[in-house]
Design an enzyme around this catalytic site. Structure first.
Site, PDB file in Angstrom:
ATOM      1  N   THR A 205       0.887  -1.412   0.017  1.00  0.00           N
ATOM      2  CA  THR A 205       0.010  -0.015   0.022  1.00  0.00           C
ATOM      3  C   THR A 205       0.889   1.208  -0.071  1.00  0.00           C
ATOM      4  O   THR A 205       1.996   1.086   0.521  1.00  0.00           O
ATOM      5  CB  THR A 205      -0.812   0.012   1.119  1.00  0.00           C
ATOM      6  OG1 THR A 205      -1.863  -1.061   1.192  1.00  0.00           O
ATOM      7  CG2 THR A 205      -1.587   1.239   1.708  1.00  0.00           C
ATOM      8  N   GLY A 259      -6.011  -3.640   7.686  1.00  0.00           N
ATOM      9  CA  GLY A 259      -7.017  -2.435   7.867  1.00  0.00           C
ATOM     10  C   GLY A 259      -8.100  -2.641   9.098  1.00  0.00           C
ATOM     11  O   GLY A 259      -8.433  -1.538   9.450  1.00  0.00           O
TER      12      GLY A 259
HETATM   13  N1  ASP Z   1      -4.542  -1.095   4.904  1.00  0.00           N
HETATM   14  C1  ASP Z   1      -4.715  -1.877   3.887  1.00  0.00           C
HETATM   15  C2  ASP Z   1      -6.010  -2.512   4.073  1.00  0.00           C
HETATM   16  O1  ASP Z   1      -6.245  -2.825   4.895  1.00  0.00           O
HETATM   17  C3  ASP Z   1      -3.564  -2.734   3.088  1.00  0.00           C
HETATM   18  C4  ASP Z   1      -2.159  -2.736   3.431  1.00  0.00           C
HETATM   19  O2  ASP Z   1      -1.879  -1.440   4.046  1.00  0.00           O
HETATM   20  O3  ASP Z   1      -1.347  -3.108   3.227  1.00  0.00           O
HETATM   21  O4  ASP Z   1      -6.806  -2.328   2.844  1.00  0.00           O
END
Ligand code: ASP
Length: 341
Positions: A205, A259
């Site tokens: 991300t 998340g």
């Molecule tokens: N936070 C993101 C989600 O849960 C994934 C990530 O940051 O790798 O969609």
């Protein structure tokens, strides 16, 4: 026009613009990284932060810097955003993004979009060209066309590496493997040598926070979410206050990690609340939320953050987080593993 307070703050911090960026947190260890791959990641982070810094150096806004830097990371197949996004369990790429302007508290976000090359620009269009904050699914794809953003066939987001990683994870979880997506290039004769094990999928991300010469801060985040997600799952990234938040009253934050924990803890807003109401220094506030609140729930991930007076911070409880920071007149600082400064 710059207020007396922000002019004073600028003098105190010694630099008039600054930018911090992340490329995801997770099980990122030297043992699982080849030198070539590490060099590619570092080059990608450098390209993106330099693009954002160039905007800020010319007097551009923090919003423009964030969009410029994130668009580069969205085009880089090494990161889980735009091209290179992970696959959902049904074999589609479902993209989420958010952006927030700390000067006005205006924000825009999208979830589950499938056809916009640069989801961060779509999030910004939601903020600037619609009366709404969050658009999802086919409606958001429709709005993207209306807003005149670059459209791509969903197969544009296909990468062999992410596909093989999805197949591995689905096999391991005894879930059905969907057919290879339409429009994807033919399957290679040999599987790729280097595909992450399913348990290390949670990184890539991207997020950026920035401070501009006018003293305004902003935050943006873009992601493909978590690999093999199902049922229209949406993570923290596009949720204002969870994965993304910015206010000139406190700070700007972009998060990465599983998340679900970040949503439950409203991580981004909580870091800013500690700065705003408790008067905490930014690094202490970020560490409090990551190493205390997040750990108490056994959550994993990290944040990057910035304040209008130029404090910059990152904090994570995973083995690594792709990260970089740069301020006017300073040197580029970059890290991947937990043991780097
Ligand atoms: N936070 C993101 C989600 O849960 C994934 C990530 O940051 O790798 O969609």
């Amino acid at each position: 026009m710059m207020s007396a307070i922000s002019a004073g703050a600028q003098q105190a911090r010694g630099h008039r613009w600054a930018i911090v960026l992340h490329g995801g947190a997770g099980v990122i260890e030297r043992s699982s990284m080849t030198p070539e791959r590490e060099a590619e990641y570092r080059a990608g982070l450098k390209r993106a932060i330099e693009a954002g810094a160039a905007v800020l150096d010319k007097g551009g806004s923090s919003m423009d810097a964030i969009e410029a830097a994130i668009r580069i990371l969205e085009d880089d197949p090494n990161f889980n955003a735009g091209k290179g996004a992970v696959f959902a369990a049904d074999g589609t790429n479902q993209l989420d993004a958010a952006i927030m302007d700390g000067a006005t508290l205006r924000a825009g976000a999208v979830a589950d979009v499938t056809r916009t090359r640069h989801p961060i620009s779509l999030a910004r269009a939601v903020m600037e060209k619609s009366p709404h904050v969050l658009l999802v699914g086919p409606g958001a794809d429709e709005f993207s066309k209306y807003a005149g953003l670059e459209q791509v066939d969903p197969s544009y987001f296909f990468t062999e590496r992410r596909w093989e990683s999805l197949v591995k994870q689905l096999d391991k979880e005894h879930l059905p493997v969907p057919p290879r997506p339409q429009g994807a290039p033919p399957a290679p004769k040999q599987p790729l040598a280097e595909v992450e094990a399913p348990e290390v999928h949670k990184y890539g991300t991207v997020g950026v926070v920035a401070l501009d010469r006018a003293g305004d801060i902003a935050a943006g985040t873009s992601t493909g979410g978590t690999q093999a997600k199902r049922w229209g799952r949406v993570g923290d990234s596009p949720l204002i206050g969870a994965g993304t938040y910015a206010s000139n009253q406190s700070c700007a934050v972009s998060a990465t990690g599983t998340g679900e924990y970040f949503i439950r803890l409203t991580v981004a807003r909580t870091v800013c609340a500690l700065v705003q109401y408790k008067g905490m220094k930014l690094q202490a506030a970020a560490d409090e939320v990551i190493h205390h609140d997040l750990e108490a729930l056994h959550g994993d991930g990290g944040v990057i953050a910035i304040t209008p007076d130029g404090q910059m911070a990152w904090s994570f409880n995973t083995p690594g987080m792709f990260r970089a920071k740069l301020a006017e007149g300073g040197k580029l600082e970059m890290g991947i593993y937990g043991d780097e400064p």
